[in-house]
Design an enzyme around this catalytic site. Structure first.
Site, PDB file in Angstrom:
ATOM      1  N   ILE A   1       8.129  11.542   5.681  1.00 56.79           N
ATOM      2  CA  ILE A   1       7.470  12.324   4.627  1.00 56.79           C
ATOM      3  C   ILE A   1       6.067  12.668   5.132  1.00 56.79           C
ATOM      4  CG2 ILE A   1       6.707  12.346   2.206  1.00 56.79           C
ATOM      5  CD1 ILE A   1       9.761  12.162   2.482  1.00 56.79           C
TER       6      ILE A   1
ATOM      7  N   TYR B   1       0.859  -1.185   0.000  1.00 55.85           N
ATOM      8  CA  TYR B   1       0.000   0.000   0.000  1.00 55.85           C
ATOM      9  C   TYR B   1       0.900   1.242   0.000  1.00 55.85           C
ATOM     10  CZ  TYR B   1      -4.670   1.797  -0.054  1.00 55.85           C
ATOM     11  OH  TYR B   1      -5.843   2.377  -0.470  1.00 55.85           O
ATOM     12  N   LEU B   2       1.775   1.269  -0.990  1.00 56.77           N
ATOM     13  CA  LEU B   2       2.875   2.235  -1.010  1.00 56.77           C
ATOM     14  C   LEU B   2       2.383   3.675  -1.169  1.00 56.77           C
ATOM     15  CD1 LEU B   2       5.412   0.301  -3.301  1.00 56.77           C
ATOM     16  CD2 LEU B   2       5.083   0.119  -0.824  1.00 56.77           C
TER      17      LEU B   2
ATOM     18  N   GLY C   1       6.006   8.168   1.260  1.00 53.55           N
ATOM     19  CA  GLY C   1       7.042   7.802   2.233  1.00 53.55           C
ATOM     20  C   GLY C   1       7.866   6.644   1.690  1.00 53.55           C
ATOM     21  N   HIS C   2       7.170   5.597   1.216  1.00 55.43           N
ATOM     22  CA  HIS C   2       7.882   4.459   0.613  1.00 55.43           C
ATOM     23  C   HIS C   2       8.649   4.913  -0.629  1.00 55.43           C
ATOM     24  CE1 HIS C   2       4.319   2.377   2.548  1.00 55.43           C
ATOM     25  NE2 HIS C   2       5.335   1.755   3.111  1.00 55.43           N
TER      26      HIS C   2
ATOM     27  N   LYS D   1       9.797   7.372  10.484  1.00 58.09           N
ATOM     28  CA  LYS D   1       8.502   7.419  11.177  1.00 58.09           C
ATOM     29  C   LYS D   1       8.418   6.260  12.169  1.00 58.09           C
ATOM     30  CE  LYS D   1       4.463   6.307   9.397  1.00 58.09           C
ATOM     31  NZ  LYS D   1       3.875   5.343  10.362  1.00 58.09           N
TER      32      LYS D   1
ATOM     33  N   ARG E   1      -1.871   3.478   7.211  1.00 61.84           N
ATOM     34  CA  ARG E   1      -3.017   3.437   8.123  1.00 61.84           C
ATOM     35  C   ARG E   1      -3.844   4.727   8.079  1.00 61.84           C
ATOM     36  NH1 ARG E   1       0.568  -0.033  11.468  1.00 61.84           N
ATOM     37  NH2 ARG E   1      -0.497  -2.055  11.609  1.00 61.84           N
TER      38      ARG E   1
END
Ligand code: PAF
Length: 282
Positions: A176, A32-33, A36-37, A149, A187
């Site tokens: 990010i 569920y990129l 941030g990823h 994070k 989430r």
């Protein structure tokens, strides 16, 4: 970009890259990129000849009361994002590929997992350390990328790599954020409109904590109480913890007299969100 499901396919591809003298970066994710990823994939793409993204919702790091079933999944979306950021291979195994039916070996950690999320989620880091060790053994990367994070996770992984003499460089990448400050997280999709607005209170509290430190406050209790007051002003928010710990050992400290991590977990409605700052990054 390839999407592979089996450990043997990953090994075969990595062996081929190694024969060609290429370096390999790994970005472990639960899919569920989001941006941030993407920033982790960018960093790996910049530093390495080839980048592998693992996309696996790891059942072992969820307790029975947590959100394993509802955790968002979207491989098609992940593939588009990962490829656009320079990923060469996505490893997307089924749980049975990672954990065969007689699976009975675990990687666990004491001390660093006693506070923060380790206290609220007692089996979590055993699941994280075990799956990350497996991914390291499968991909054998030169470097692996983790977001700040999940600050405790980053410290735990660094410590595990050091304790167990794993020959992998761990790179921590900045948080990010959305335009309003909310840290990007898979989430966040659980939040309804009203909750999404309330969730901004976490990053606001982080800013309050940072400015207290910048203004010379060194007593952790004072910093925490200012942050707590901010969170408590938001009716939908419920604090799990706000703590300040030594950035390396993850043990609570009373005064900021060394590199420290100020971390929090806060429920917005039923969704548990985390945010933090490292004093060294300010
Ligand atoms: O940070 C995550 O998404 C997960 O904890 C990780 C590192 C991919 C292990 O499952």
């Amino acid at each position: 970009m390839k999407i592979v499901k089996t450990i043997s396919e990953v090994r075969e591809q990595v062996r081929q890259w190694r024969k060609e003298g290429l370096t390999v970066g790994l970005v472990p994710t639960m899919g569920y990129l989001h941006e941030g990823h993407a920033s982790l994939i960018d960093a790996s793409h910049r530093d390495n000849d080839r980048t592998v993204v693992s996309d696996f919702v790891n059942p072992m790091q969820f307790s029975p009361t947590e959100d394993l079933e509802s955790y968002p999944r979207d491989l098609e979306h992940d593939a588009v994002l990962a490829e656009a950021h320079g990923c060469d291979m996505i490893f997307n195994p089924e749980p049975e590929e990672m954990y065969h039916k007689n699976f009975s070996s675990f990687v666990d950690m004491t001390v660093l997992t006693e506070e923060l999320c380790g206290l609220s989620r007692p089996i979590h880091f055993r699941g994280v350390c075990t799956v990350v060790s497996k991914l390291f053994n499968i991909v054998k990367p030169d470097k692996a990328y983790f977001g700040k994070k999940d600050a405790q996770q980053l410290a735990v992984i660094r410590h595990m790599v050091d304790d167990l003499n794993m020959d992998i460089e761990i790179i921590g990448c900045p948080i990010i954020r959305e335009d309003d400050g909310l840290a990007k997280s898979s989430r966040n999709t659980y939040l309804n409109e009203e909750e999404r607005k309330s969730a901004v209170v976490l990053s606001k509290a982080v800013e309050i904590g940072k400015s207290a430190v910048r203004n010379g406050v060194r007593e952790c209790a004072e910093i925490i109480s200012e942050m707590k007051a901010k969170i408590e002003s938001e009716p939908l928010a419920r604090i799990d913890y706000i703590k300040i710990v030594d950035a390396e050992t993850m043990q609570q400290i009373k005064k900021i007299d060394r590199p420290a991590l100020c971390a929090m977990a806060v429920y917005i409605g039923k969704t548990r969100l985390i945010d933090n700052f490292f004093t060294e990054d300010m």
